[in-house]
Design an enzyme around this catalytic site. Structure first.
Site, PDB file in Angstrom:
ATOM      1  N   HIS A  66      -8.213  -4.653  -1.309  1.00 54.15           N
ATOM      2  CA  HIS A  66      -6.977  -3.969  -0.935  1.00 54.15           C
ATOM      3  C   HIS A  66      -6.190  -4.807   0.055  1.00 54.15           C
ATOM      4  CE1 HIS A  66      -4.344  -0.503  -0.683  1.00 54.15           C
ATOM      5  NE2 HIS A  66      -4.368  -0.583   0.633  1.00 54.15           N
ATOM      6  N   ASP A 119      -9.866  -3.074  -6.307  1.00 52.94           N
ATOM      7  CA  ASP A 119      -9.351  -2.458  -5.089  1.00 52.94           C
ATOM      8  C   ASP A 119     -10.045  -1.111  -4.881  1.00 52.94           C
ATOM      9  OD1 ASP A 119      -7.750  -1.085  -3.151  1.00 52.94           O
ATOM     10  OD2 ASP A 119      -5.994  -2.267  -3.726  1.00 52.94           O
ATOM     11  N   SER A 152       0.823  -1.205   0.000  1.00 54.89           N
ATOM     12  CA  SER A 152       0.000   0.000   0.000  1.00 54.89           C
ATOM     13  C   SER A 152       0.862   1.264   0.000  1.00 54.89           C
ATOM     14  CB  SER A 152      -0.971  -0.038   1.186  1.00 54.89           C
ATOM     15  OG  SER A 152      -1.978   0.936   1.059  1.00 54.89           O
TER      16      SER A 152
END
Length: 420
Positions: A361, A332, A203
Site C-alpha cells: 500500500h 495491497d 489512498s
C-alpha cells in the site's frame, strides 16, 4: 511470491482507448502512453509481499525535503462551512513554525496578496491519504522529481484537521469530501490562468480525487489525473479486512487509532461545533467503529456500510472524462485486489488501471529504499504536460444515450447535497 522481486505489470483498459494527439503531430492513445511511461517493476526481494512492503513504511526514513507555505481558505459553500489549509511548494527557507509539520510555515499577509502568476508551468494538485498531510513521506517521494528543474509547481490540499490545520466548524471530511479540492482548483484557475492543472491522489485521497473527476465530468478543468492505491470499493475493502486477523487487528486497528488521535487533537473545537460523543469515540478500536461514531451522525448515514457504499469511487470510474491513470498493487493489504473495479475500467476509454503483482500500500520499495511508484506517476504526468497536445485532451462529451427506458447515472448518490 514473485521471483526476486520482479513484479508482473498489467493494464486494464477499454478495447478502444482514448485517442491523444502529440505536440509533434503524431497520433497515439492513452494506453500506449501508459505502456511507454511505465518501466519494469523490480522491487526489493527481501520485502517479498504486500504486508512486508507496507509494514516497512513504519521504519520512517526521512524522505526528500520539501518546503511549503500554507494558505488557509474559508469555504465558499454554505453546506461545507468552515476552513481548510492548502500547502504550496516553495523554495527552501529558514523559518520554523512549531504548530505546523516540519518545513511548513504560513504565508504572510503580503505574500498572500501577491499570490498569482501568468506563467505556463504545469501544476499538480495533490490529495493525501487517511489522516495524513503534505508532510507524508510517500507523497514527498512521489512529487519530489517533478519540482525544481522538473518544471512543475505543486500544492497539497490538507483534509480538515490534518497536518496541523484547525477545525473551525462541524463540517469535517470523509471519503466523498470533494468540496475543498473543488474550491482550490477554482481558485487556482483564477490566480494562475495559464497553468495546466493535473490531479494526484493517494489512498483515501485517491478515492476523493476519483470522485472529484467524476463529479466534474465534462466540466473537469484538470488535464489529467493519477490516483495511487485507491481502495475504490470501501464497503468491500472494510469487510475483507474485517474477515482476517491481520486485516482487523493490524490495519483497521492502526487506522482507527490514527483517526481517534485526530479527534483528540481537536477535542475543544469539536465540543464547540459538533454533538459527537467524544467519549464513545475514544473507546472505539477499529476504523469501521470510528466511522460508525463519526461519519454516520455527521452525515446522516444509518450505518457505516451505507457511508462506504455511498462514498466509494468504483462507479465513479464510469463518469471520468479526462485522461486518468490508477496505479494499484494486487497484493495491497488495504486497497485490496478484490475491490478493484476492473469491469468499470474496461468500459471507459478515458481510464487505465495499472496493476503490479507486488508493491503493498503506497510502497513499491526498490532495493536501496527508492519507490518504483514515482516512475510511472512522474513519467505519465510529464508526458501529458510536455509531450501531449493539451487541446486534444479536453473532457470527452457524453455519447448519445442508447434506446433504453432507464439510464444508469454513476454519480447519482444517496447523500443529498443542496446546490448554492
Amino acid at each position: 511470491m514473485e521471483w526476486l522481486g520482479r513484479a508482473k505489470i498489467e493494464f486494464t483498459h477499454s478495447p478502444t482507448p482514448r485517442a491523444i494527439k502529440q505536440k509533434d503531430g503524431k497520433d497515439t492513445d492513452l494506453l500506449k502512453i501508459c505502456e511507454a511511461t511505465t518501466p519494469p517493476c523490480h522491487l526489493n526481494p527481501l520485502l517479498f509481499n504486500g504486508h512486508v512492503q507496507t509494514m516497512w513504511t513504519a521504519t520512517k526514513p526521512s524522505g526528500p525535503p520539501i518546503f511549503y507555505r500554507r494558505r488557509v481558505f474559508d469555504a465558499d459553500h454554505d453546506t461545507y462551512k468552515g476552513s481548510y489549509a492548502v500547502d504550496f511548494v516553495v523554495e527552501p527557507f529558514e523559518e520554523n513554525d512549531p504548530t505546523l509539520p516540519r518545513r511548513t510555515v504560513y504565508y504572510s499577509e503580503e505574500e498572500e496578496k501577491n499570490l498569482g502568476s501568468d506563467d505556463t508551468r504545469p501544476m499538480v494538485v495533490v490529495l493525501h491519504g487517511l489522516s495524513g498531510g503534505s508532510h507524508e513521506i510517500y507523497l514527498r517521494h512521489t512529487i519530489a522529481p517533478l519540482l525544481g528543474k522538473g518544471g512543475w509547481e505543486a500544492c497539497v490540499v490538507n483534509s480538515r484537521g490534518c497536518a496541523g490545520s484547525k477545525i473551525t466548524s462541524g463540517v469535517l471530511y470523509n471519503a466523498r469530501a470533494t468540496w475543498d479540492v473543488r474550491q482550490t482548483i477554482k481558485w487556482l484557475r483564477e490566480k494562475f490562468p495559464n497553468r495546466p492543472l493535473f490531479g494526484l491522489g493517494f489512498s483515501l485521497g485517491a478515492n476523493m480525487m476519483t470522485n472529484y473527476c467524476a463529479e466534474e465530468g465534462e466540466n473537469c478543468v484538470l488535464k489529467a489525473a493519477v490516483v495511487c492505491s485507491n481502495p475504490f470499493n470501501l464497503d468491500c475493502t472494510s469487510k475483507l479486512m474485517q474477515s482476517t486477523l491481520i486485516g482487523r487487528e493490524l490495519y483497521l486497528r492502526v487506522m482507527g487509532s490514527s483517526m481517534k488521535q485526530l479527534i483528540a487533537n481537536h477535542k475543544k473545537e469539536l465540543t464547540e461545533h459538533t454533538n459527537l460523543d467524544l467519549e464513545a469515540i475514544q473507546k472505539v478500536t477499529y476504523l469501521h467503529d470510528f466511522d460508525r461514531e463519526v461519519q454516520c451522525p455527521t452525515w446522516g448515514y444509518p450505518t457505516e456500510s451505507a457511508y462506504y457504499r455511498d462514498a466509494s469511487s468504483c462507479d465513479s470510474v464510469l463518469s471520468i472524462k479526462i485522461p486518468f491513470l490508477a496505479v494499484n498493487a494486487r497484493d495491497d493489504p488495504i486497497a485490496l485486489d478484490g475491490a478493484l473495479p476492473y469491469q468499470e475500467f474496461r468500459q471507459n476509454p478515458n481510464t487505465i488501471l495499472l496493476t503490479t503483482s507486488l508493491g503493498g500500500h503506497l510502497c513499491w520499495f526498490e532495493w536501496g529504499g527508492s519507490r518504483w511508484l514515482t516512475k510511472p506517476v512522474n513519467n505519465f504526468l510529464n508526458h501529458m504536460a510536455f509531450k501531449a497536445d493539451l487541446d486534444s485532451v479536453l473532457p470527452t462529451k457524453e455519447p448519445q444515450a442508447e434506446q433504453a427506458s432507464v439510464t444508469f447515472d454513476p454519480m447519482r448518490r444517496r447523500l443529498y447535497v443542496p446546490q448554492m
